[in-house]
Design an enzyme around this catalytic site. Sequence first.
Site: not given
Ligand code: PAF
Length: 273
Positions: A27, A29-30, A33-34, A146, A184
Amino acid sequence: MKIFHSAKEFKNYTKNLRGSIGFVPTMGALHDGHMSLVRRAKEENDFCVVSIFVNPTQFLPGEDLSKYPRRIEADTKLCELAGVDALFLPTLEEMYEEDEPSIKAPKINGYVLEGFVRPGHFDGVLTVVMKLLNISSATKAYFGQKDAQQLILIEQMVKRYFMDVEIVACPTIREKEGLAMSSRNVYLDEEQKKASLAISKSLFAAGTMVGAGELDTAKIEARMREELAGLDVEYITFCDRNLGKQEKIELKNSIVLVAAKVGATRLIDNIWI
Ligand code: PAF
């Protein structure tokens, strides 16, 4: 790096790629973790594709949909620097129609823990993940431990809907002091950040107790509550890899989960034992 806004064009691109596709749905705001998921997807596949879509159907009324951090420019740069092959940035209209079929979370496992506090949240998660997995033609899709319940429900969906994709569970990435990385975390001020460390501390204390041979969850929970004394704890739960509640820790089959509020911000964290 190619950028797609249209689901049709992205699907057309992914389905014509010759080689394995590692997919990281996000979603935005990398954070690191991403990016750890991106690195793993790149290592293990011929192509790496990422999506950024703040999915409205997984937010309940009154939650933080409108203020959820959005940083498309910075995120695009990060993906480019990381060597992502294609980025999918759909609009709401590309992803949803007014009236369409949707996936429902399981009646039990979808309504405990996060699903108890946020009823309906996992309907939205599973629906969008099903769409994204289909559009990305993913060979493997990468999710963080997480969000343990999300990961387990996605694994169950893929299994029960006979989907042709492998779900790869990746370890939680933490800031130096222990706070689990999350988009967040930007909601926390310095004081709240300090206070939030009680969550990871409580989990590390649980890990230490298990390491010393303590398997009784009541005793572990009591110790965790000492660490969490200053926070508004929503739940401390011990469950197996299918979200079944446990009274005793089973090594290699237990997850210890915590949800707590720091100010107005809900934080979740866990350790897999
Ligand atoms: O974990 C997230 O960022 C979201 O729940 C996902 C898996 C991208 C689905 O919108």
